[in-house]
Scaffold this motif. Structure first.
Motif, PDB file in Angstrom:
ATOM      1  N   THR A  95       0.824  -1.210   0.000  1.00 16.97           N
ATOM      2  CA  THR A  95       0.000   0.000   0.000  1.00 16.97           C
ATOM      3  C   THR A  95       0.856   1.258   0.000  1.00 16.97           C
ATOM      4  N   GLY A  96       0.335   2.298  -0.615  1.00 18.98           N
ATOM      5  CA  GLY A  96       0.995   3.598  -0.626  1.00 18.98           C
ATOM      6  C   GLY A  96       0.117   4.623   0.067  1.00 18.98           C
ATOM      7  N   HIS A 131       3.579  10.733  -6.847  1.00 19.62           N
ATOM      8  CA  HIS A 131       4.511   9.626  -7.032  1.00 19.62           C
ATOM      9  C   HIS A 131       3.818   8.291  -6.777  1.00 19.62           C
ATOM     10  N   LEU A 132       2.981   8.244  -5.753  1.00 22.21           N
ATOM     11  CA  LEU A 132       2.258   7.007  -5.457  1.00 22.21           C
ATOM     12  C   LEU A 132       1.269   6.692  -6.571  1.00 22.21           C
ATOM     13  N   TYR A 133       0.700   7.719  -7.167  1.00 21.77           N
ATOM     14  CA  TYR A 133      -0.236   7.511  -8.276  1.00 21.77           C
ATOM     15  C   TYR A 133       0.451   6.794  -9.433  1.00 21.77           C
ATOM     16  N   ARG A 134       1.684   7.187  -9.725  1.00 24.51           N
ATOM     17  CA  ARG A 134       2.424   6.514 -10.799  1.00 24.51           C
ATOM     18  C   ARG A 134       2.666   5.041 -10.452  1.00 24.51           C
ATOM     19  N   ILE A 143      -3.128  -0.932  -3.232  1.00 20.48           N
ATOM     20  CA  ILE A 143      -4.086   0.055  -2.758  1.00 20.48           C
ATOM     21  C   ILE A 143      -3.313   1.295  -2.316  1.00 20.48           C
ATOM     22  N   ALA A 144      -3.931   2.463  -2.447  1.00 20.41           N
ATOM     23  CA  ALA A 144      -3.240   3.694  -2.062  1.00 20.41           C
ATOM     24  C   ALA A 144      -4.242   4.701  -1.519  1.00 20.41           C
ATOM     25  N   VAL A 145      -3.758   5.549  -0.633  1.00 19.28           N
ATOM     26  CA  VAL A 145      -4.524   6.693  -0.147  1.00 19.28           C
ATOM     27  C   VAL A 145      -3.863   7.936  -0.733  1.00 19.28           C
TER      28      VAL A 145
END
Length: 285
Positions: A95-96, A131-134, A143-145
């Motif tokens: 996760t990010g 950066h996490l989106y990339r 999964i990311a917030v």
């Protein structure tokens, strides 16, 4: 070859340097060199060319890299499938989490999650949302917030939204904002554009000698000490004792910042991912 070799070649590809790769792999340079030679002997090829600038993969070495990457991915996929067959929630959670959410909200969520699911291997990456989106786009995170607006055609939920507020030390009460410093902070392009719009609509042209910082926490501390005023999200203002005023645009629209859960569609099949998403959603209550 085995999974350790897959990792070894991946690190060599990233570093292009024997010394740095050995450090990353917690090996001696001698042991790393011996293993490379053993792989080359086993495959009957020359994989690497060495120079003063580092190492370079030969065409055959590039082919080995490609196949090893696919093999490593297949092994990971196999483990994930096996994890879903367990009677209890386990496996790895990749996760990010955006920096601000990680600082102000994540510790409590993780503490409760780990308490309920102690066998989940937590792989947490924190960083700027862009950066996490990339990393979500290239599939390296389950999964990311993320804070802010990003196009996404898979699983997405609005986690929260908060006001962007004008804050200043109470000693400046009644003093025009144009008379003292604006303290800005680095953010994504869309949020920066919204801040610029708000400043323009309120007739503010921040002084060129104002401050610009990387962290909203630093920004808050500078405002506390009377160094200037700032526009910051509510998530960072729980312990701020100065003046806090929610911002509005000229048309009456509130200036808000949204936080989303992004998830890979296939990752929703993983119980540890579903459990973490539930933990995030429950944190809103």
């Amino acid at each position: 070859m085995d999974e350790k070799d897959f990792e070894l070649l991946s690190v060599l590809n990233e570093t292009r340097n024997i010394t740095k790769a050995a450090e990353r792999l917690f090996m001696t340079q001698s042991a790393l060199s011996k293993r490379i030679k053993a792989i080359e002997k086993d495959l009957e090829i020359e994989m690497l060319l060495r120079s003063r600038q580092g190492i370079h993969f030969t065409p055959k070495g590039e082919a080995v890299l490609s196949h090893c990457a696919r093999a490593a991915k297949e092994m990971e996929d196999m483990r994930r499938v096996l994890d879903t067959m367990q009677d209890e929630v386990c496996g790895t959670l990749n996760t990010g989490i955006s920096i601000n959410f990680a600082q102000y909200r994540l510790p409590d969520i993780l503490a409760e999650y780990h308490k309920q699911y102690p066998k989940v291997n937590l792989q947490i990456t924190t960083g700027q949302s862009r950066h996490l989106y990339r990393q979500m786009l290239d599939g390296s995170l389950d999964i990311a917030v993320l804070r802010g607006e990003y196009p996404w055609d898979q699983v997405q939920f609005l986690l929260s939204q908060e006001n962007i507020c004008l804050i200043y030390n109470q000693e400046y009460e009644g003093v025009p904002l144009s008379d003292y410093m604006y303290i800005s902070h680095r953010t994504d392009f869309a949020q920066s554009a919204m801040i610029t719009r708000w400043l323009h609509e309120h007739g503010l042209n921040p002084k060129p000698k104002g401050f610009c910082v990387d962290s909203i926490t630093t920004c808050v501390e500078m405002v506390k000490r009377g160094l200037g005023w700032a526009l910051l999200p509510e998530i960072a203002l729980e312990h701020f004792k100065g003046s806090i005023q929610p911002c509005f645009f000229e048309n009456g629209e509130p200036f808000i910042r949204r936080t989303y859960i992004f998830c890979q569609r296939e990752s929703m099949e993983l119980p540890q991912v579903r459990a973490f998403m539930d933990a995030l959603k429950n944190s809103r209550q």
